[in-house]
Design a protein around this motif. Structure first.
Motif, PDB file in Angstrom:
ATOM      1  N   UNK A   1     -15.893  -9.235  -5.343  1.00  0.00           N
ATOM      2  CA  UNK A   1     -15.456 -10.294  -6.248  1.00  0.00           C
ATOM      3  C   UNK A   1     -16.618 -11.231  -6.558  1.00  0.00           C
ATOM      4  N   UNK A   2     -16.745 -11.601  -7.829  1.00  0.00           N
ATOM      5  CA  UNK A   2     -17.703 -12.621  -8.240  1.00  0.00           C
ATOM      6  C   UNK A   2     -17.116 -13.987  -7.883  1.00  0.00           C
ATOM      7  N   UNK A   3     -17.784 -14.743  -7.014  1.00  0.00           N
ATOM      8  CA  UNK A   3     -17.230 -16.016  -6.544  1.00  0.00           C
ATOM      9  C   UNK A   3     -17.150 -17.074  -7.635  1.00  0.00           C
ATOM     10  N   UNK A   4     -17.992 -16.974  -8.651  1.00  0.00           N
ATOM     11  CA  UNK A   4     -17.985 -17.966  -9.727  1.00  0.00           C
ATOM     12  C   UNK A   4     -16.787 -17.760 -10.653  1.00  0.00           C
ATOM     13  N   UNK A   5     -16.583 -16.529 -11.075  1.00  0.00           N
ATOM     14  CA  UNK A   5     -15.486 -16.232 -12.010  1.00  0.00           C
ATOM     15  C   UNK A   5     -14.200 -15.839 -11.301  1.00  0.00           C
ATOM     16  N   UNK A   6     -14.313 -15.480  -9.997  1.00  0.00           N
ATOM     17  CA  UNK A   6     -13.188 -14.968  -9.207  1.00  0.00           C
ATOM     18  C   UNK A   6     -12.624 -13.683  -9.810  1.00  0.00           C
ATOM     19  N   UNK A   7     -13.471 -12.931 -10.487  1.00  0.00           N
ATOM     20  CA  UNK A   7     -13.085 -11.653 -11.075  1.00  0.00           C
ATOM     21  C   UNK A   7     -13.578 -10.502 -10.202  1.00  0.00           C
ATOM     22  N   UNK A   8     -12.753  -9.451 -10.108  1.00  0.00           N
ATOM     23  CA  UNK A   8     -13.147  -8.245  -9.381  1.00  0.00           C
ATOM     24  C   UNK A   8     -14.222  -7.520 -10.183  1.00  0.00           C
ATOM     25  N   UNK A   9     -15.317  -7.162  -9.510  1.00  0.00           N
ATOM     26  CA  UNK A   9     -16.392  -6.432 -10.178  1.00  0.00           C
ATOM     27  C   UNK A   9     -16.432  -4.958  -9.785  1.00  0.00           C
ATOM     28  N   UNK A  10     -16.010  -4.630  -8.577  1.00  0.00           N
ATOM     29  CA  UNK A  10     -16.030  -3.247  -8.089  1.00  0.00           C
ATOM     30  C   UNK A  10     -14.779  -3.003  -7.243  1.00  0.00           C
ATOM     31  N   UNK A  11     -14.200  -1.812  -7.369  1.00  0.00           N
ATOM     32  CA  UNK A  11     -12.936  -1.506  -6.687  1.00  0.00           C
ATOM     33  C   UNK A  11     -12.981  -0.130  -6.033  1.00  0.00           C
ATOM     34  N   UNK A  12     -12.358  -0.058  -4.860  1.00  0.00           N
ATOM     35  CA  UNK A  12     -12.147   1.227  -4.187  1.00  0.00           C
ATOM     36  C   UNK A  12     -10.697   1.294  -3.748  1.00  0.00           C
ATOM     37  N   UNK A  13     -10.034   2.419  -4.005  1.00  0.00           N
ATOM     38  CA  UNK A  13      -8.649   2.614  -3.561  1.00  0.00           C
ATOM     39  C   UNK A  13      -8.529   3.957  -2.866  1.00  0.00           C
ATOM     40  N   UNK A  14      -7.767   3.961  -1.765  1.00  0.00           N
ATOM     41  CA  UNK A  14      -7.432   5.220  -1.093  1.00  0.00           C
ATOM     42  C   UNK A  14      -6.032   5.082  -0.512  1.00  0.00           C
ATOM     43  N   UNK A  15      -5.234   6.121  -0.692  1.00  0.00           N
ATOM     44  CA  UNK A  15      -3.849   6.064  -0.228  1.00  0.00           C
ATOM     45  C   UNK A  15      -3.769   6.299   1.271  1.00  0.00           C
ATOM     46  N   UNK A  16      -2.622   5.941   1.824  1.00  0.00           N
ATOM     47  CA  UNK A  16      -2.380   6.117   3.262  1.00  0.00           C
ATOM     48  C   UNK A  16      -2.387   7.587   3.664  1.00  0.00           C
ATOM     49  N   UNK A  17      -2.251   8.487   2.696  1.00  0.00           N
ATOM     50  CA  UNK A  17      -2.222   9.925   3.007  1.00  0.00           C
ATOM     51  C   UNK A  17      -3.576  10.429   3.481  1.00  0.00           C
ATOM     52  N   UNK A  18      -4.662   9.749   3.068  1.00  0.00           N
ATOM     53  CA  UNK A  18      -5.996  10.249   3.414  1.00  0.00           C
ATOM     54  C   UNK A  18      -6.878   9.234   4.133  1.00  0.00           C
ATOM     55  N   UNK A  19      -6.546   7.943   4.093  1.00  0.00           N
ATOM     56  CA  UNK A  19      -7.476   6.951   4.665  1.00  0.00           C
ATOM     57  C   UNK A  19      -7.335   6.758   6.172  1.00  0.00           C
ATOM     58  N   UNK A  20      -6.262   7.289   6.759  1.00  0.00           N
ATOM     59  CA  UNK A  20      -6.065   7.136   8.200  1.00  0.00           C
ATOM     60  C   UNK A  20      -5.502   5.793   8.618  1.00  0.00           C
ATOM     61  N   UNK A  21      -5.157   4.933   7.659  1.00  0.00           N
ATOM     62  CA  UNK A  21      -4.616   3.607   8.001  1.00  0.00           C
ATOM     63  C   UNK A  21      -3.124   3.736   8.299  1.00  0.00           C
ATOM     64  N   UNK A  22      -2.835   4.382   9.410  1.00  0.00           N
ATOM     65  CA  UNK A  22      -1.462   4.645   9.831  1.00  0.00           C
ATOM     66  C   UNK A  22      -1.275   4.124  11.245  1.00  0.00           C
ATOM     67  N   UNK A  23      -0.161   3.459  11.475  1.00  0.00           N
ATOM     68  CA  UNK A  23       0.146   2.936  12.801  1.00  0.00           C
ATOM     69  C   UNK A  23       1.450   3.551  13.281  1.00  0.00           C
ATOM     70  N   UNK A  24       1.389   4.260  14.423  1.00  0.00           N
ATOM     71  CA  UNK A  24       2.599   4.865  15.004  1.00  0.00           C
ATOM     72  C   UNK A  24       2.469   4.788  16.517  1.00  0.00           C
ATOM     73  N   UNK A  25       2.389   5.944  17.185  1.00  0.00           N
ATOM     74  CA  UNK A  25       2.154   5.915  18.627  1.00  0.00           C
ATOM     75  C   UNK A  25       0.757   5.367  18.921  1.00  0.00           C
ATOM     76  N   UNK A  26      -0.171   5.644  17.999  1.00  0.00           N
ATOM     77  CA  UNK A  26      -1.501   5.041  18.042  1.00  0.00           C
ATOM     78  C   UNK A  26      -1.462   3.842  17.102  1.00  0.00           C
ATOM     79  N   UNK A  27      -1.604   2.642  17.647  1.00  0.00           N
ATOM     80  CA  UNK A  27      -1.372   1.412  16.886  1.00  0.00           C
ATOM     81  C   UNK A  27      -2.629   0.974  16.142  1.00  0.00           C
ATOM     82  N   UNK A  28      -2.489   0.721  14.841  1.00  0.00           N
ATOM     83  CA  UNK A  28      -3.573   0.122  14.059  1.00  0.00           C
ATOM     84  C   UNK A  28      -3.580  -1.368  14.388  1.00  0.00           C
TER      85      UNK A  28
END
Length: 422
Positions: A261-288
């Motif tokens: 984010x550009x702090x002056x304009x508060x606008x996003x300049x670059x973005x990355x997205x990944x779904x829970x299906x592939x990023x490993x950000x899952x909490x179950x028996x192993x807690x995130x």
């Protein structure tokens, strides 16, 4: 000759008495008008719900800038039930002699279905006026309050005006001394009705969520993190975890949004997205457990610096303790971010009988940027410290531990897309 004079005297006395009576009548009428204007109007006591239901509702967003000019006409004043609205709890001097506090207007705002919101305008003596936003629970108990407008006519050097939105207050404190000066502060109206001051960091994160067009109710707030780039103070890294599925506190899946984010304009300049299906950000028996931002100087090319996102997991199993920490490195690529490395920086696992006997392995990896290059990218040297531990019952029946630490070194090279083992 005396009779005519007596008659004239009687007529003069009669006219004087009538004039005096007329003057007294005018004075009494003026006193009545003054009394009706100054004296508080009697309001029949009623319950909170009845009071709330009788108050006019205004739509949001709105600008609250009530001041003395708002009360020029007599119809500008409204009856306000200060007892039902519990104004004495907000203003302890409200009913005390000598303070001369009066509630002169109020209206409702529908900020939530979980609580009631009322804006009440208070005259504080003859020279000050302020409007206060008050949140009540559904039973009429006070939750929180905040002054949203203010005016004074003694010095005429200060005012307060506010923009009221569903979940946000933007309050402008205005001062006139040598010139006009405005100080702006922001507050969040929380889901429980509490009014909380927000930092510039929180404002920035809120803007990011709006730009990503995300539902704030689906954001896992405890994992939202941000950090200013140390080599570029005008740029902030923001991580927004979006709930993709959730069963309870520890069972959930998160989509990952990582942005610059550009702090002056508060606008996003670059973005990355990944779904829970592939990023490993899952909490179950192993807690995130934790997400953090790593801004160490990962110089991957002569002109490119990466930053890291670390994610920590652990298990609550006593017989099979486990923990893991990963790092992902990102670089700018056009208007997006590109992941160039995903690697385990810590790994711990073992088996234990929950009494004494057991074994474990603890691996800690340190990433070091090399001067050697592959495909124009600097290699990454991984130095590993591996500690193997064993607990056992010795011949004396006591629990003892033996540990052995070894070191390993490996090299990661860039294959044109990402870093892989050499």
């Amino acid at each position: 000759m005396k009779n005519p004079y007596i008659l004239i005297l009687l007529i003069f006395i009669s006219c004087a008495q009538k004039a005096q009576e007329k003057e007294e009548t005018v004075i009494k009428a003026q006193d009545a008008v003054t009394a009706s204007t100054d004296a508080p109007k009697e309001i029949a006591p009623k319950g909170f719900k009845e009071c709330i239901n009788a108050i006019e509702i205004k739509s949001i967003p709105l600008i609250e800038a009530t001041n003395f000019d708002s009360f020029i006409d007599e119809d500008d004043h409204r009856n306000v039930d200060d007892n039902a609205l519990k104004l004495e709890k907000i203003y302890p001097e409200f009913n005390k002699e000598g303070y001369h506090y009066r509630a002169v207007n109020c209206y409702r705002l529908e900020l939530s279905k979980r609580f009631y919101s009322v804006v009440v305008t208070i005259l504080k003596g003859d020279n000050e006026m302020e409007s206060v936003l008050i949140n009540y629970d559904l039973n009429g108990a006070l939750i929180d309050s905040k002054v949203v407008s203010y005016d004074e006519i003694a010095e005429g050097q200060s005012r307060i005006e506010s923009k009221i939105e569903e979940k946000k207050l933007t309050i402008n404190n205005i001062f006139w001394i040598d010139e006009k000066k405005v100080e702006t502060t922001s507050f969040l109206v929380k889901a429980n009705g509490k009014i909380k001051a927000v930092s510039q960091e929180e404002i920035l994160i809120d803007r990011v969520i709006q730009q990503l067009n995300l539902d704030k109710q689906k954001i896992k707030e405890e994992f939202v993190v941000s950090k200013v780039q140390p080599h570029n103070p005008n740029e902030t890294i923001v991580v927004i975890p979006e709930v993709a599925g959730e069963d309870d506190e520890h069972l959930f899946e998160l989509n990952s949004y990582i942005v610059l984010v550009d702090n002056t304009t508060q606008k996003i300049t670059h973005t990355y997205f990944e779904s829970a299906k592939t990023n490993g950000w899952v909490s179950d028996a192993i807690i995130l457990s934790e997400i953090s931002i790593d801004t160490a100087p990962y110089i991957v090319t002569q002109d490119t610096r990466a930053f890291g996102i670390r994610v920590f997991y652990y298990s609550m199993s006593q017989p099979n303790p486990y923990s893991n920490k990963t790092i992902s490195l990102f670089i700018k690529s056009g208007e997006t971010l590109k992941e160039v490395l995903h690697y385990d920086v810590e790994n711990y696992g073992g088996e234990w009988d929950t009494q004494c006997e057991g074994s474990s392995t603890n691996i800690k990896n340190i990433l070091i940027m090399s001067e050697e290059k592959t495909n124009q990218y600097f290699d990454i040297v991984v130095k590993s410290n591996i500690t193997q531990s064993k607990t056992y019952i010795d011949k004396n029946g006591e629990c003892n531990e033996e540990s052995k630490t070894t070191s390993e070194t490996r090299v990661l090279q860039f294959n044109g897309t990402e870093y892989v083992k050499k």
